[in-house]
Design a protein around this motif. Structure first.
Motif, short mmCIF file in Angstrom:
data_model
loop_
_atom_site.label_atom_id
_atom_site.label_comp_id
_atom_site.label_asym_id
_atom_site.label_seq_id
_atom_site.Cartn_x
_atom_site.Cartn_y
_atom_site.Cartn_z
N VAL A 262 -22.68 78.58 -62.08
CA VAL A 262 -23.56 78.76 -63.24
C VAL A 262 -22.97 78.06 -64.46
O VAL A 262 -23.66 77.30 -65.16
CB VAL A 262 -23.79 80.27 -63.53
CG1 VAL A 262 -24.54 80.45 -64.85
CG2 VAL A 262 -24.56 80.92 -62.38
N GLU A 263 -21.68 78.27 -64.69
CA GLU A 263 -21.05 77.69 -65.90
C GLU A 263 -21.02 76.16 -65.84
O GLU A 263 -21.40 75.48 -66.80
CB GLU A 263 -19.63 78.25 -66.08
CG GLU A 263 -19.68 79.69 -66.55
CD GLU A 263 -18.30 80.36 -66.60
OE1 GLU A 263 -17.30 79.70 -66.22
OE2 GLU A 263 -18.24 81.53 -67.00
N LEU A 264 -20.59 75.64 -64.70
CA LEU A 264 -20.53 74.18 -64.56
C LEU A 264 -21.94 73.58 -64.62
O LEU A 264 -22.16 72.57 -65.29
CB LEU A 264 -19.83 73.82 -63.25
CG LEU A 264 -19.48 72.35 -63.03
CD1 LEU A 264 -18.63 71.81 -64.17
CD2 LEU A 264 -18.75 72.20 -61.69
N GLY B 200 -25.97 70.52 -67.97
CA GLY B 200 -27.35 70.48 -68.45
C GLY B 200 -28.40 70.93 -67.46
O GLY B 200 -29.59 70.67 -67.66
N TYR B 201 -28.01 71.62 -66.38
CA TYR B 201 -28.99 72.10 -65.41
C TYR B 201 -29.44 73.52 -65.74
O TYR B 201 -28.64 74.31 -66.23
CB TYR B 201 -28.41 72.14 -63.99
CG TYR B 201 -27.99 70.80 -63.47
CD1 TYR B 201 -28.93 69.80 -63.26
CD2 TYR B 201 -26.67 70.54 -63.18
CE1 TYR B 201 -28.54 68.57 -62.76
CE2 TYR B 201 -26.27 69.30 -62.68
CZ TYR B 201 -27.21 68.33 -62.48
OH TYR B 201 -26.84 67.11 -62.00
N ARG B 202 -30.70 73.80 -65.41
CA ARG B 202 -31.11 75.20 -65.28
C ARG B 202 -30.57 75.69 -63.96
O ARG B 202 -30.51 74.94 -62.99
CB ARG B 202 -32.63 75.32 -65.18
CG ARG B 202 -33.42 75.22 -66.43
CD ARG B 202 -34.83 75.79 -66.19
NE ARG B 202 -35.47 75.22 -65.02
CZ ARG B 202 -36.22 74.11 -65.05
NH1 ARG B 202 -36.40 73.45 -66.17
NH2 ARG B 202 -36.78 73.67 -63.95
N LEU C 234 -17.19 82.30 -57.38
CA LEU C 234 -17.86 81.03 -57.05
C LEU C 234 -19.19 80.91 -57.80
O LEU C 234 -19.49 79.88 -58.41
CB LEU C 234 -18.10 81.00 -55.54
CG LEU C 234 -18.48 79.67 -54.94
CD1 LEU C 234 -17.34 78.68 -55.09
CD2 LEU C 234 -18.84 79.85 -53.47
N VAL C 235 -19.99 81.96 -57.76
CA VAL C 235 -21.31 81.92 -58.39
C VAL C 235 -21.17 81.76 -59.91
O VAL C 235 -21.87 80.97 -60.54
CB VAL C 235 -22.13 83.17 -58.01
CG1 VAL C 235 -23.32 83.35 -58.94
CG2 VAL C 235 -22.60 83.05 -56.56
N VAL D 265 -23.55 86.77 -65.97
CA VAL D 265 -22.95 85.43 -66.04
C VAL D 265 -23.90 84.38 -66.63
O VAL D 265 -23.58 83.21 -66.70
CB VAL D 265 -22.42 84.94 -64.66
CG1 VAL D 265 -21.37 85.91 -64.13
CG2 VAL D 265 -23.54 84.74 -63.65
N GLY D 266 -25.10 84.82 -67.05
CA GLY D 266 -25.99 83.92 -67.78
C GLY D 266 -26.82 82.98 -66.92
O GLY D 266 -27.28 81.94 -67.38
N CYS D 267 -27.03 83.37 -65.66
CA CYS D 267 -27.91 82.57 -64.79
C CYS D 267 -29.33 82.58 -65.40
O CYS D 267 -29.71 83.55 -66.05
CB CYS D 267 -27.92 83.21 -63.40
SG CYS D 267 -28.71 82.21 -62.14
#
Ligand code: C2E
Ligand code: MG
Ligand code: MG
Ligand code: MG
Length: 286
Positions: free
Chosen positions: A223-225, A230-232, A218-219, A250-252
């Motif tokens: 993060v990907e979506l 275009g969100y941080r 889920l997390v 996962v690049g958060c």
């Protein structure tokens, strides 16, 4: 208690059906007293940027040290202040205090974005953007230094005033963040129509990241979506190395939580920044 709700004629609190009425009215009159006597404080929880592991922001969190009752957590008085129409005075104090603090830190060379929590009821206040703009110019604070956090439910109602207030705040150059993302009713599809720049994944989803495969999936998806739209993305409530590592994987963008630090008094946060900055100057990771 005649003054209760007086400043805000649309307060929905119904004292007549509240079995805890006397205690609550006392608490609210004490809250107003605390505001008058300047007994509230803001603590600041660091926000760590995962790309370089630097602290580049902090969230202001309200602390009330009651002379007799001791520390009263915000969850014990903010919702009540919202229902009784006292929240606007609280928010005014929080904004003034956090923006003054943002100025102090900027003047001492710290590049720090200060996040401030607003409540849903603050968005009914058409004067809020002007008030914020005045505080920014009074303290010579750049709008991009400020992030305003709102929960999903605060922005979901979509009354016209709320949307207008959000747009005017965004037009000032302030970033808006959706707090506690994932537990409410909102969808990214809806949020996309608002001037939101950041989503903060609720700690409900990050507490068991070390072991819960469902939460990990889920997390990662949020993060990907979030990034594709275009969100941080910030993850809240990071308490373990496992959660921290997973969010980096996962690049958060940012993490916040007891694993990094709790909310600190301003001096303690500044000491932490000092260590962080000197470590960076030596080219080592904090
Ligand atoms: P929030 O904005 O979602 O703030 C995060 C809360 O989680 C804070 O609680 C923080 O201390 C706590 N927290 C941070 N890291 C961790 C962690 O790793 N584990 C756990 N278990 N908790 C963590 P706090 O300070 O008690 O604030 C609770 C809520 O009260 C806030 O949730 C916010 O909704 C509200 N609040 C706090 N200050 C203000 C304020 O100045 N204005 C308004 N309107 N609301 C505020
Ligand atoms: Mg928050
Ligand atoms: Mg939150
Ligand atoms: Mg919360």
């Amino acid at each position: 208690f005649a003054a209760l709700g007086a400043e805000d004629p649309v307060a929905v609190y119904d004292a007549g059906t509240d079995p805890h009425r006397p205690e609550r009215l006392t608490l609210m009159s004490e809250l107003r007293e605390a505001l008058d006597r300047n007994q509230l404080r803001l603590h600041y929880q660091p926000k760590l940027r995962l790309a370089d592991e630097r602290i580049d922001g902090a969230e202001a969190l309200l602390r009330w040290q009651h002379p007799l009752r001791g520390a009263i957590p915000p969850d014990a008085f903010i919702p009540l202040a919202e229902r009784t129409g006292n929240i606007r005075r609280v928010t005014r104090w929080v904004l003034a205090s956090a923006i003054a603090q943002a100025h102090e830190w900027a003047a001492r060379g710290h590049e720090l974005r200060i996040a401030i929590n607003l409540s849903a009821r603050d968005l009914d206040d058409a004067d809020l953007p002007t008030r914020v703009a005045d505080l920014l110019s009074l303290h010579a604070v750049a709008p991009r230094t400020i992030v305003l956090e709102l929960t999903e439910s605060a922005v979901m109602g979509e009354p016209d005033t709320a949307v207008q207030v959000l747009k005017r705040l965004a037009d000032l150059g302030i970033d808006l963040a959706i707090d506690d993302f994932g537990i409410g009713q909102s969808s990214l599809a809806y949020l996309r129509r608002l001037p939101v720049r950041e989503i903060k994944i609720d700690r409900f989803f990050t507490q068991k990241l070390g072991e819960d495969v469902g939460d990990r999936t889920l997390v990662r998806s949020i993060v990907e979506l979030g990034h594709r739209l275009g969100y941080r993305v910030t993850a809240e409530g990071i308490e373990t190395r496992a959660a921290f590592e997973y969010l980096r994987e996962v690049g958060c963008d940012h993490v916040q939580g007891y694993y990094i630090a709790t909310a600190l008094e301003p001096d303690a946060l500044e000491a932490m920044l000092g260590r962080d900055e000197s470590a960076a100057a030596r080219g080592v990771r904090a």
